[in-house]
Scaffold this motif. Structure first.
Motif: not given
Length: 586
Positions: A3-22
């Protein structure tokens, strides 16, 4: 842990969707996301094996584009079951082939390949990135491989590989045996060794097939591959099998002499599979990467703790300023003067008071409109010329506190540039909320000023009750009160009521203060003053700074957008770390 790995993965994915390319964080976050996808799939595989210990052995073929993965599967199974194309990136979904056994329990695949769909027709799903294919191989009397499920996988190095990276990593995690196939042109590509480095800690039985090898280059390629392996991984180098550069007809001719040793090695690897080691292997993989995965979360926790410290320190300094520069300052004695004004009313002599009451009421009207003898306070929303010293001072230090807080946050952004994903949003949110905070604070300052009046009246009552026990002192104070009023009224009449602040109140207050200080009640009066100031300070601290400012500021991070923060609490992280110490499968 899953459950925690799923949560952590979801948060990383959400941040990468909004983080700047550079962004400086992007590459590290992308690597962590790959590892988390793999860890999640490995944990799911453990659950599958626990539910069904007879789950068939999974042989997964991995490799870059045009390495010959699909061709190798067709050769291993002796049928054209995997689609082959000269186009790079032709295979875009995992393709499972049940080989040598009848296996109809495939519902688990739907859960394992999360966000994917199962297709039984590989041609219908060829262009669907988030899907997988599963089918049964033909049963023959001569099956060179032992019973297993063989997985053809998409590449991990093409331009479009990002679109199906998740299913490639899930297939890799599902493996019991890995067969890495590379061509002589791509065996040194970084993408190949990134994948091999990812798989090191799980220690799968691994075979390497180098395809399209000219006969004279075989020793050099094998030596070069082994050197690269030793530079990337610390475990024993795998068995390496080469396949000559031939067309499809040539492959058929060399099947027995080149493919047979590879089939032997695959079967040997299958016999070496030890699934009892998987829980320890996945724990090792998670532990190896844990510090890096949770580092940005702990950075957020540290930043939040710093934010609390900044707010608490700022409020403590501001309260010290209020105490030093107002409550204890000899020139600012407004609160006790308000108490003495109440005492003046209590010192009225009924027989003489009526002679002055009407005139005093006229003379002191401007003052009473300002503070109404300490009982009420009114103010306009525009220009505020009638602010009392305390209200003006409180508003001033409130503005000063918020200004200093903003400057401190800006300094934090400069000091912790690697953590600006937290402090920069805090600075923006503080700018957004600052005006509302200050307006709310000013309203509460006025409310405090009015609500504190009963405390002042109580102090005056205590002094008066003490005076009643000392008739000589009481009578002297009343005589002083009458004399002061008579002079004040006479002067006020002559000046048509001008300067009433100085003429009416100040002489009486000074006279009463002097007499009380010099009398036997001087010590008691000082104690009442000290208690009044202490009570005043406690109310200012709790009602204005703690409730109005501190509570709102400490909750300010809750208003931040979640798109650039992990938002995982210390409690959740602590539970996950405890589970990891016990068992990663819990």
């Amino acid at each position: 842990m899953l459950d925690f790995i799923l949560l952590l993965r979801t948060r990383y994915q959400a941040i990468l969707n909004h983080i700047k390319e550079y962004s400086a964080h992007r590459i590290g976050y992308e690597n962590s996301l790959r590892e988390l996808i793999f860890a999640e799939a490995f944990l799911k595989k453990n659950e599958l094996i626990q539910l069904d210990p007879q789950l068939p052995i999974q042989v997964v073929i991995l490799g870059p584009t045009q390495a010959g993965k699909s061709t190798l599967i067709n050769l291993l199974t002796r049928e054209k079951i995997a689609s082959v194309s000269p186009l790079a990136g032709f295979t875009v979904q995992p393709h499972g082939i049940c080989y040598g056994i009848e296996f109809t329990k495939t519902n688990w695949l739907n859960d394992f390949f999360s966000s994917s769909q199962k297709h039984l027709d590989k041609n219908a799903s060829q262009n669907q990135n988030k899907s997988f294919v599963f089918e049964q191989a033909k049963q023959t009397n001569h099956n060179p491989l032992g019973p297993c499920i063989i997985w053809d996988t998409p590449d991990f190095d093409s331009i479009d590989a990002e679109n199906y990276q998740e299913t490639v990593l899930q297939a890799a995690a599902l493996a019991d045996v890995v067969v890495l196939i590379v061509s002589k042109d791509k065996y040194a590509d970084q993408s190949v060794w990134d994948m091999m480095a990812l798989l090191e800690s799980v220690a799968y039985p691994t075979l390497v097939c180098i395809n399209k090898v000219p006969t004279h280059s075989e020793p050099i390629l094998i030596e070069s591959f082994l050197a690269k392996w030793k530079s990337v991984r610390n475990d024993t180098a795998p068995m390496i099998q080469t396949l000559s550069y031939q067309d499809q007809k040539g492959f058929a001719k060399t099947l027995d002499q080149e493919l047979f040793p590879l089939v032997e090695q695959v079967n040997k690897a299958i016999s070496q599979v030890n699934r009892d080691r998987y829980p320890q292997q996945v724990k090792q993989f998670i532990e190896q990467n844990w510090t890096r995965w949770v580092e940005p979360i702990k950075n957020e926790h540290h930043a939040l703790e710093e934010w609390h410290e900044v707010v608490n320190t700022g409020i403590a300094n501001t309260l010290d300023m209020y105490k030093r520069d107002f409550l204890d300052h000899p020139q600012y004695n407004e609160t006790f003067q308000r108490a003495l004004i109440e005492l003046l009313s209590l010192l009225e002599i009924p027989a003489l008071a009526s002679a002055f009451v009407q005139v005093r009421r006229v003379v002191t009207w401007p003052l009473r409109q300002t503070i109404k003898l300490g009982k009420t306070f009114t103010r306009s929303n525009s220009a505020e010329p009638n602010l009392t010293q305390e209200i003006a001072f409180l508003e001033q230090i409130g503005e000063h506190f918020l200004l200093q807080l903003s400057e401190t946050v800006l300094n934090k952004i400069e000091e912790t540039s690697n953590q600006d994903t937290w402090w920069t949003p805090i600075s923006a949110q503080l700018r957004t909320d600052k005006r509302d905070l200050l307006n709310r604070y000013k309203v509460d300052v006025s409310q405090y000023y009015n609500d504190f009046q009963p405390e002042i009246e109580n102090a005056a009552q205590r002094l008066f009750q003490k005076l009643e026990a000392q008739p000589a002192i009481l009578n002297s104070l009343r005589a002083t009160r009458v004399t002061t009023d008579a002079i004040a009224v006479a002067l006020a009449i002559k000046t048509s009521g001008l300067g009433v602040h100085d003429v009416v109140i100040t002489p009486a207050v000074l006279s009463i203060t002097s007499m009380l200080t010099e009398s036997a009640l001087g010590g008691y009066m000082n104690r009442v003053v000290a208690e009044l100031k202490h009570r005043q300070f406690e109310i200012i601290k709790s009602q204005l700074f703690d409730k109005t400012l501190k509570d709102r500021l400490l909750r300010l991070p809750e208003n931040l957008e979640q798109t650039d923060r992990f938002g995982i609490t210390q409690e959740i992280l602590k539970v996950a770390e405890n589970n990891l110490r016990r068992s990663p499968t819990q």
